[in-house]
Design a protein around this motif. Structure first.
Motif, mmCIF file in Angstrom:
data_model
loop_
_atom_site.group_PDB
_atom_site.id
_atom_site.type_symbol
_atom_site.label_atom_id
_atom_site.label_comp_id
_atom_site.label_asym_id
_atom_site.label_seq_id
_atom_site.Cartn_x
_atom_site.Cartn_y
_atom_site.Cartn_z
ATOM 1 N N TYR A 125 -0.676 -49.680 40.845
ATOM 2 C CA TYR A 125 -0.441 -50.134 39.466
ATOM 3 C C TYR A 125 0.280 -49.097 38.612
ATOM 4 O O TYR A 125 0.920 -49.430 37.642
ATOM 5 N N HIS A 126 0.153 -47.846 38.955
ATOM 6 C CA HIS A 126 0.778 -46.799 38.149
ATOM 7 C C HIS A 126 1.613 -45.904 39.061
ATOM 8 O O HIS A 126 1.230 -45.613 40.187
ATOM 9 N N ASP A 129 8.232 -47.373 40.191
ATOM 10 C CA ASP A 129 9.345 -47.848 39.373
ATOM 11 C C ASP A 129 9.653 -49.289 39.805
ATOM 12 O O ASP A 129 10.432 -49.517 40.737
ATOM 13 N N HIS A 153 1.265 -56.856 39.722
ATOM 14 C CA HIS A 153 1.358 -55.645 38.918
ATOM 15 C C HIS A 153 0.405 -55.703 37.733
ATOM 16 O O HIS A 153 -0.141 -56.758 37.400
ATOM 17 N N LYS A 156 0.417 -55.120 31.707
ATOM 18 C CA LYS A 156 1.149 -54.449 30.628
ATOM 19 C C LYS A 156 2.496 -53.886 31.076
ATOM 20 O O LYS A 156 3.288 -53.456 30.239
ATOM 21 N N HIS A 157 2.765 -53.870 32.371
ATOM 22 C CA HIS A 157 4.042 -53.355 32.856
ATOM 23 C C HIS A 157 5.102 -54.440 32.770
ATOM 24 O O HIS A 157 4.957 -55.520 33.346
ATOM 25 N N VAL A 159 8.477 -56.249 33.640
ATOM 26 C CA VAL A 159 9.343 -56.390 34.809
ATOM 27 C C VAL A 159 10.556 -57.213 34.392
ATOM 28 O O VAL A 159 10.479 -58.019 33.467
#
Length: 191
Positions: A125-126, A129, A153, A156-157, A159
Motif C-alpha cells: 500500500y505504501h 509508484d 490499492h 487515498k492513493h 491513480v
C-alpha cells in the motif's frame, strides 16, 4: 484465510506469520471475483505481488485455466507453493520468484503465456509508484485483447484514469481498499 467460492470453496490457505503481508480479505476477493464472474472461466491469470496466491487460486477455483504468480519474497513464494499444492493445482500454476517491475519489462519465460486475460496487481500500500507501474503494464504486452487488469490499492492513493494502452473502467471501495479496473483502450467497457 480461505477460498470463498468454486470447486475449492472453504479450502484454507496458509499465510505467513509476522510478516508485513496484507492478503486480500475474503470479503474483497468475493466482491472482486463476483464483478469479474464472466471473465474468469478459462482465463489465463497473472497475480502480481502474489503473496499467498489467494487471488490467483480463487480464480482457478472458479474456472480459470492457468495462473502465473510473481513475487520476489522467498517466504511468500514458499507459502504460495504450499497453497498451490493444497489446492491440487500444481499442473496449472507457474510461480516466478522475481521483482514485479523486472518481470513486467521482460518477454515471456518458458511456460508463461504471452498475454493474460486477468491481471491482479496488489502491491504494498505504501512505497509503490502506481502510475509508473501501470504505465509499464500498459505497454508490456502482457494484457490480452479484452483483458482486464485490477489494481488493489489504498483508497487515498490517486491513480490515473488511463496510461499507455490502459483505460480505467470502474472503481469499487471496500473500507481502506480500493479496486480500480483497467482495460486496453480499444476494448474498454465497464467491468
Amino acid at each position: 484465510m480461505r477460498i470463498v467460492a468454486g470447486i475449492q470453496k472453504g479450502r484454507r490457505l496458509k499465510a505467513p506469520k509476522g510478516q508485513d503481508l496484507r492478503p486480500t480479505s475474503d470479503r474483497v476477493r468475493e466482491a472482486l471475483l463476483s464483478i469479474l464472474a464472466h471473465h474468469v472461466e478459462d482465463a489465463r491469470v497473472l497475480d502480481l505481488y502474489a503473496g499467498t496466491g489467494a487471488l490467483g487460486l480463487e480464480s482457478l477455483s472458479r474456472g480459470a485455466r492457468q495462473a502465473v504468480f510473481v513475487d520476489n519474497d522467498v517466504a511468500s513464494s514458499r507459502i504460495l507453493c504450499e497453497n498451490i499444492a493444497r489446492c491440487g493445482y500444481d499442473n496449472r500454476c507457474l510461480v516466478i520468484s522475481q521483482d514485479v517491475e523486472t518481470f513486467v519489462t521482460l518477454p515471456p519465460s518458458f511456460g508463461e503465456p504471452p498475454a493474460f486475460d486477468l491481471i491482479f496487481v496488489d502491491p504494498p500500500y505504501h512505497g509503490t509508484d502506481l502510475p509508473r507501474l501501470l504505465e509499464r503494464l500498459g505497454v508490456s504486452g502482457k494484457i490480452a485483447p479484452q483483458g482486464t487488469l485490477v489494481l488493489e490499492h489504498f483508497f487515498k492513493h490517486a491513480v490515473p484514469n488511463g496510461t499507455g494502452d490502459l483505460v480505467r473502467t470502474r472503481q469499487s471501495r471496500y473500507g481502506d481498499t480500493m479496486l480500480t479496473f483497467y482495460q486496453r483502450a480499444a476494448e474498454a467497457t465497464c467491468a
